[in-house]
Design an enzyme around this catalytic site. Structure first.
Site, PDB file in Angstrom:
ATOM      1  CD  GLN A  50      -2.945  -1.183   2.250  1.00 43.71           C
ATOM      2  OE1 GLN A  50      -2.665  -1.820   3.256  1.00 43.71           O
ATOM      3  NE2 GLN A  50      -4.061  -0.503   2.136  1.00 43.71           N
ATOM      4  CG  HIS A  70       0.875  -4.540 -13.389  1.00 44.58           C
ATOM      5  ND1 HIS A  70       2.097  -5.040 -13.023  1.00 44.58           N
ATOM      6  CD2 HIS A  70       0.805  -3.301 -12.834  1.00 44.58           C
ATOM      7  CE1 HIS A  70       2.742  -4.147 -12.288  1.00 44.58           C
ATOM      8  NE2 HIS A  70       1.977  -3.086 -12.160  1.00 44.58           N
ATOM      9  CG  ASP A  83       3.008  -0.199 -10.913  1.00 44.89           C
ATOM     10  OD1 ASP A  83       2.627  -1.231 -10.328  1.00 44.89           O
ATOM     11  OD2 ASP A  83       2.998  -0.066 -12.150  1.00 44.89           O
ATOM     12  NE  ARG A 108       0.070  -4.796  11.834  1.00 44.84           N
ATOM     13  CZ  ARG A 108      -1.003  -4.876  11.035  1.00 44.84           C
ATOM     14  NH1 ARG A 108      -1.827  -3.858  10.897  1.00 44.84           N
ATOM     15  NH2 ARG A 108      -1.256  -5.994  10.382  1.00 44.84           N
ATOM     16  CG  HIS A 153      -0.932  -6.142   5.180  1.00 39.09           C
ATOM     17  ND1 HIS A 153      -1.052  -5.516   6.403  1.00 39.09           N
ATOM     18  CD2 HIS A 153      -2.041  -5.787   4.493  1.00 39.09           C
ATOM     19  CE1 HIS A 153      -2.166  -4.817   6.452  1.00 39.09           C
ATOM     20  NE2 HIS A 153      -2.797  -4.961   5.304  1.00 39.09           N
ATOM     21  CG  ASN A 197      -3.411  -7.496   7.974  1.00 34.34           C
ATOM     22  OD1 ASN A 197      -3.611  -6.969   9.070  1.00 34.34           O
ATOM     23  ND2 ASN A 197      -4.120  -7.181   6.895  1.00 34.34           N
ATOM     24  CD  GLU A 198      -7.723  -7.118   8.080  1.00 34.98           C
ATOM     25  OE1 GLU A 198      -7.950  -7.155   6.863  1.00 34.98           O
ATOM     26  OE2 GLU A 198      -8.086  -6.177   8.799  1.00 34.98           O
ATOM     27  CG  ASN A 338      -6.336  -5.275  11.788  1.00 32.10           C
ATOM     28  OD1 ASN A 338      -5.522  -4.984  12.668  1.00 32.10           O
ATOM     29  ND2 ASN A 338      -5.967  -5.577  10.552  1.00 32.10           N
ATOM     30  CE1 TYR A 340      -9.759   0.436   9.363  1.00 32.43           C
ATOM     31  CE2 TYR A 340      -9.397  -1.890   9.803  1.00 32.43           C
ATOM     32  CZ  TYR A 340      -8.922  -0.660   9.383  1.00 32.43           C
ATOM     33  OH  TYR A 340      -7.612  -0.511   8.993  1.00 32.43           O
ATOM     34  CD  GLU A 407      -4.902  -2.785   9.501  1.00 27.99           C
ATOM     35  OE1 GLU A 407      -5.960  -2.486   8.918  1.00 27.99           O
ATOM     36  OE2 GLU A 407      -4.068  -3.583   9.053  1.00 27.99           O
TER      37      GLU A 407
HETATM   38  C1  BGC Z   1      -6.449  -3.839   5.995  1.00 28.69           C
HETATM   39  C2  BGC Z   1      -5.761  -2.640   5.380  1.00 28.69           C
HETATM   40  C3  BGC Z   1      -6.802  -1.742   4.717  1.00 28.69           C
HETATM   41  C4  BGC Z   1      -7.795  -1.302   5.775  1.00 28.69           C
HETATM   42  C5  BGC Z   1      -8.884  -0.374   5.255  1.00 28.69           C
HETATM   43  C6  BGC Z   1      -7.654  -3.437   6.823  1.00 28.69           C
HETATM   44  O1  BGC Z   1      -8.518  -4.480   7.013  1.00 28.69           O
HETATM   45  O2  BGC Z   1      -5.551  -4.573   6.770  1.00 28.69           O
HETATM   46  O3  BGC Z   1      -4.811  -3.086   4.472  1.00 28.69           O
HETATM   47  O4  BGC Z   1      -6.236  -0.654   4.077  1.00 28.69           O
HETATM   48  O5  BGC Z   1      -8.449  -2.447   6.255  1.00 28.69           O
HETATM   49  O6  BGC Z   1      -9.672  -0.998   4.316  1.00 28.69           O
END
Ligand code: BGC
Length: 503
Positions: A50, A70, A83, A108, A153, A197-198, A338, A340, A407
């Protein structure tokens, strides 16, 4: 990044457009301690694909994300790719300035497997990659910032796809080999390792719905095999560390799992909450941190009986045998979380989704509250209480394992005056503090993300950074948003300060 879940999930969410200005994103203090404990550490997160750019420089091999973007630009919202992204491979000095300004205790970041092992196999070890990550680690330590390294990741070396990627159990051996190099090369200085990761968000969209690379469409089968191999790869790396490195390096190894919290849509249906959690967090956390060393009982039972009903000779979900249960059980020094957003859940009757699939096996239907503010991302609603409740659920179900929040973040258009991000950050820090005050062993909090970056299928259309990056400018300057100033004030005072001066 839950937009990566199969479309069906989005379709089952009652549609709510951007919430109106009156909808709040806040959480009350629970009345106990107002200060974060002395040993609590604040940080920020990023991931190699990213931010790094330099996708084919200095000997790096292609990852599945290089090839996917690509070959299928039409699948990325703005037809972009990683890229160049924020060019952190060449501009780590600029990232470091931001990290120092924030005064974070840890950073991290992830290592790109195909930068280190371009052919994925054991033949080429890329010295330039070693030099780069050595530089990052040394600079962090010189500035009293603890490195926390994610080994994987999403950016699988493309070479491993030639024989099935995570559906072939040879991947366990490859990952262990890669982990061995990481521990040996960087372990004298890196003391916090996250294997994956996830897994859920990698395997379901990658090997189930084909929404993500490697775009294998075999829901309810290949995605489960992927999670199975991934858990074994994780545990093998963990055991390797304990046997070969722990005595000299004394670090910790864990895994990062994403989860929402679930609230019952109908008040009388508490068991759907548990069902929601077992089919997400529990799928991966139960084998490692639970008592049985296996998938949650309910999940094994459902999928076995669904498989029999489908006329299969064996279950689509293979429970771990005694050998693997022993290796996997206890293979985490901490649980990386993580978080959100959250959802309401109810039983889906009739079941939704393709047959077979995770949606169908889990038999759940999701919705959101009209009082939850929505971010730019269509899946991201502000529900801070969900974080507090999830942490308490982990405390109660997994013997109060140590949790690192790896996260948590908010998306918008990249505005410098990002008042909504400040509200989100403030409310979620409050959730963490409330949970700590209630005895949850949370010791690290990391905000996603340090800088604006390539947001997978959403390209550069959704921004999560505390720092703005103008992706089209020559120098890609990192510019602090108001949220960066606010976060720094919290880090300095170790208190959830008022946000009034920052908007
Ligand atoms: C991911 C990140 C992503 C973020 C927001 C997370 O679940 O690990 O790579 O950018 O969510 O979508």
């Amino acid at each position: 990044m839950w937009d990566q879940l199969p479309l069906i999930l989005c379709l089952t969410i009652s549609c709510v457009c951007f919430a109106d200005a009156d909808v709040k994103c806040e959480l009350q203090h629970n009345g106990n301690n107002e200060q974060f404990p002395k040993e609590f550490s604040f940080g920020v997160s990023t991931a190699a694909y990213q931010i790094e750019g330099a996708w084919n420089e200095d000997g790096k091999g292609p990852s599945i994300w290089d090839n996917y973007t690509h070959m299928h630009p039409e699948r990325i919202a703005d037809h972009s790719n990683g890229d160049n992204a924020a060019e952190s491979y060449h501009r780590f000095a600029q990232d470091l300035v931001a990290l120092k300004e924030l005064k974070v205790g840890f950073y991290r970041f992830s290592i790109s497997w195909s930068r280190l092992l371009p052919k994925a196999d054991t033949t080429v070890k890329n010295q330039k990659a070693i030099d780069y990550y050595n530089m990052v680690i040394d600079k962090l330590l010189e500035n009293n910032i603890e490195p926390m390294v994610t080994m994987f990741h999403y950016d699988m070396p493309d070479g491993l796809m030639k024989f099935g990627g995570f559906t072939n159990d040879i991947v366990i051996k490859y990952f262990r080999f890669y982990a061995d190099i990481l521990f040996e090369t960087f372990g004298d200085r890196v003391k916090k390792w996250i294997t994956f990761n996830e897994p859920f968000d990698y395997c379901l969209p990658g090997y189930g719905s084909a929404y993500f690379p490697p775009m294998i469409h075999a829901p309810g089968v290949a995605d489960y095999i992927c999670m199975d191999n991934l858990l074994k790869a994780h545990a093998s790396a963990y055991r390797l560390y304990k046997a070969k490195y722990f005595h000299s390096q004394r670090g910790k190894v864990g895994i990062t799992i994403s989860s929402r919290f679930y609230y019952p849509k109908n008040n009388d249906a508490e068991e759907v909450v548990d069902r929601g959690l077992q089919y997400s967090l529990g799928w991966l956390a139960h084998p490692i941190f639970g008592k049985s060393g296996n998938y949650p009982y309910k999940v094994i039972e459902d999928i076995t009986s669904n498989s029999m009903r489908e006329g299969l000779a064996w279950s689509r979900l293979r429970p771990f045998n005694f050998y693997w249960s022993k290796i996997i059980k206890g293979s985490g020094d901490f649980l990386g979380l993580n978080y959100y957003t959250s959802r309401y859940v109810e039983i889906a009757d009739p079941p939704l989704g393709e047959n077979p699939s995770w949606e169908r096996d889990s038999r759940l239907k999701y919705s959101v509250d009209k009082n939850w503010k929505r971010a730019k991302s269509n899946w991201l609603f502000c529900a801070p209480k969900g974080l507090e409740d999830l942490l308490k659920w982990i405390r109660d179900n997994y013997n109060n394992v140590e949790v690192y929040i790896t996260e948590n973040g908010w998306s918008d258009n990249g505005e410098l005056n990002d008042a909504d991000r400040i509200d989100y950050l403030k409310a979620h820090l409050q959730a963490v503090l409330n949970a700590v005050n209630d005895g949850c062993k949370v010791t690290y909090y990391s905000h996603w993300s340090l800088i604006d970056n390539f947001e997978w299928n959403r390209g550069f259309t959704e921004k999560f950074g505390l720092y703005y990056v103008n992706m089209t400018s020559k120098n890609k300057e990192r510019v602090a948003k108001n949220s960066a100033h606010y976060y720094r004030s919290v880090i300095e005072s170790r208190k959830i300060s008022s946000s009034d001066n920052f908007v």
